[in-house]
Design a protein around this motif. Sequence first.
Motif, mmCIF file in Angstrom:
data_model
loop_
_atom_site.group_PDB
_atom_site.id
_atom_site.type_symbol
_atom_site.label_atom_id
_atom_site.label_comp_id
_atom_site.label_asym_id
_atom_site.label_seq_id
_atom_site.Cartn_x
_atom_site.Cartn_y
_atom_site.Cartn_z
ATOM 1 N N THR A 161 -10.163 20.814 9.724
ATOM 2 C CA THR A 161 -11.144 21.743 9.164
ATOM 3 C C THR A 161 -11.975 22.428 10.245
ATOM 4 O OG1 THR A 161 -12.808 19.991 8.909
ATOM 5 C CG2 THR A 161 -11.292 20.363 7.060
ATOM 6 N N GLU A 200 -13.830 20.857 12.530
ATOM 7 C CA GLU A 200 -15.041 20.110 12.844
ATOM 8 C C GLU A 200 -14.766 19.040 13.895
ATOM 9 O OE1 GLU A 200 -17.222 20.380 8.470
ATOM 10 O OE2 GLU A 200 -15.869 18.691 8.904
ATOM 11 N N LYS A 201 -15.816 18.626 14.580
ATOM 12 C CA LYS A 201 -15.683 17.565 15.566
ATOM 13 C C LYS A 201 -15.412 16.237 14.862
ATOM 14 C CE LYS A 201 -18.963 19.912 18.625
ATOM 15 N NZ LYS A 201 -20.318 19.854 19.243
ATOM 16 N N ASN A 213 -18.159 13.855 22.596
ATOM 17 C CA ASN A 213 -17.161 14.152 21.569
ATOM 18 C C ASN A 213 -15.759 13.758 22.036
ATOM 19 O OD1 ASN A 213 -19.056 15.440 19.758
ATOM 20 N ND2 ASN A 213 -19.067 17.168 21.187
ATOM 21 N N LYS A 269 -8.299 22.758 18.394
ATOM 22 C CA LYS A 269 -8.209 22.531 16.948
ATOM 23 C C LYS A 269 -6.875 21.900 16.562
ATOM 24 C CE LYS A 269 -9.013 24.841 12.508
ATOM 25 N NZ LYS A 269 -7.849 24.273 11.813
ATOM 26 N N LEU A 281 -10.963 19.162 17.673
ATOM 27 C CA LEU A 281 -11.481 19.459 16.331
ATOM 28 C C LEU A 281 -10.444 19.056 15.294
ATOM 29 C CD1 LEU A 281 -12.804 23.068 17.118
ATOM 30 C CD2 LEU A 281 -14.086 20.917 17.253
ATOM 31 N N ASN A 282 -10.896 18.576 14.140
ATOM 32 C CA ASN A 282 -9.956 18.166 13.097
ATOM 33 C C ASN A 282 -9.391 19.372 12.353
ATOM 34 O OD1 ASN A 282 -11.948 18.973 11.294
ATOM 35 N ND2 ASN A 282 -12.681 16.888 10.934
#
Length: 394
Positions: A118, A120-121, A86, A165, A115-116
């Motif tokens: 939202t 999420e990766k 990731n 994040k 993480l974006n």
Amino acid sequence: MRLIKKIFVFPRIIYFFIPILIISLFFTNLPSNAVEISSIKFIGEVTLPKKLIFQKTEVGGLSGITYDPKNNLYYAISDDRGQKGNTRFYTLKIDLSKGSLQKGGVVVANVTTLLNETGEKFPPSETDTEGIALTNKGSVFISSEGDVGKFINPFIKEFSLSSGKEISKLSIPNKFLPDKNGQQGIRNNLAFESLTITPDEKYLFTATENALIQDGSAAQPKIGSPCRILQYNLPSNQPEQEFLYQTEPIAQFLNITGKFASGLPDLFALDNQGNFLSLERSFTGLGFAVSLFQVSLEGADDIHNIDSLLAVESKNIKPVKKKLLLDLRTLDVVLDNIEGLTLGPKLPDGQRSLILISDNNFNSLQRTQILAFKIKIETPLMRLLRRLLPNLNR
């Protein structure tokens, strides 16, 4: 009689200190307190094991590094596009307590997945993270070059240091964004490699590794490239000024492969007055050429209103000032793909440390190399006192 002599001796002491006092007050009240690097000395090298695995990730692609003075830690961004893991950055411990970097002096302590917005990766191939800069708010800014071929734009985003994040993002001026016709914007893999924040955290700077398409050609053997330094106002999160940075022309050397690359992979803000360390790196065909420069924005023209340098008389544009500090080819070290730099802690003798790190491209023929230096940073007052008192600190 002795009393009279003492009376006359006392004013002489005053006369000696008055000029120093006046000079001190003068420099203290100057709006500028520009620093200068007066010396740089190599103090050690460490190479991480090849294919090093940490918490189920392969440590590599380390293209940017930033120092956390509160915790005496370093954060290094990996430019892995999702092929090995990731999108992530690593926490490193670098031991300089003995005044040098010795074998075993670099340890990987943690890995943080980005993480974006939202939570999420990031999907594979969506990012090409290259630069990283720490804030005093428990966050890091990270730059991504995007992917011109897939029409994925570059970004500069802020992430939580603890959770990874996304917190915020900076807007990229349109001239930097590639168009579908290939007539404008960044070149693929030659975009926002560098990232640095001024000590007062009012400004963030990044730069293109090579010229925008509408500004000129990419670097070629014996030909430099006109890069743009981009300045952001952090309180407003808005882009402000831009400056021309011309990379040095580098010659090929036994270039059997025919591959050549040269550019500006990193910057470091030394003060709040537009003085930087810059790192230029070239692949010359057989090995790497790496140089450190001190850079000043003083007197440089703001070019943010110029969309294309090719459309104007660019010879009349004043670029940033550069002074070569060190050509690393003069060291007794086999250089790898050095891409990141940061100042570290003070060393036992009171001088500041400097750390450089290489991106091994996850290539078995390359290495993750960490180089350490000792640098002497002087203020204008110290430089003036050294001229007045040549034996100072000798």
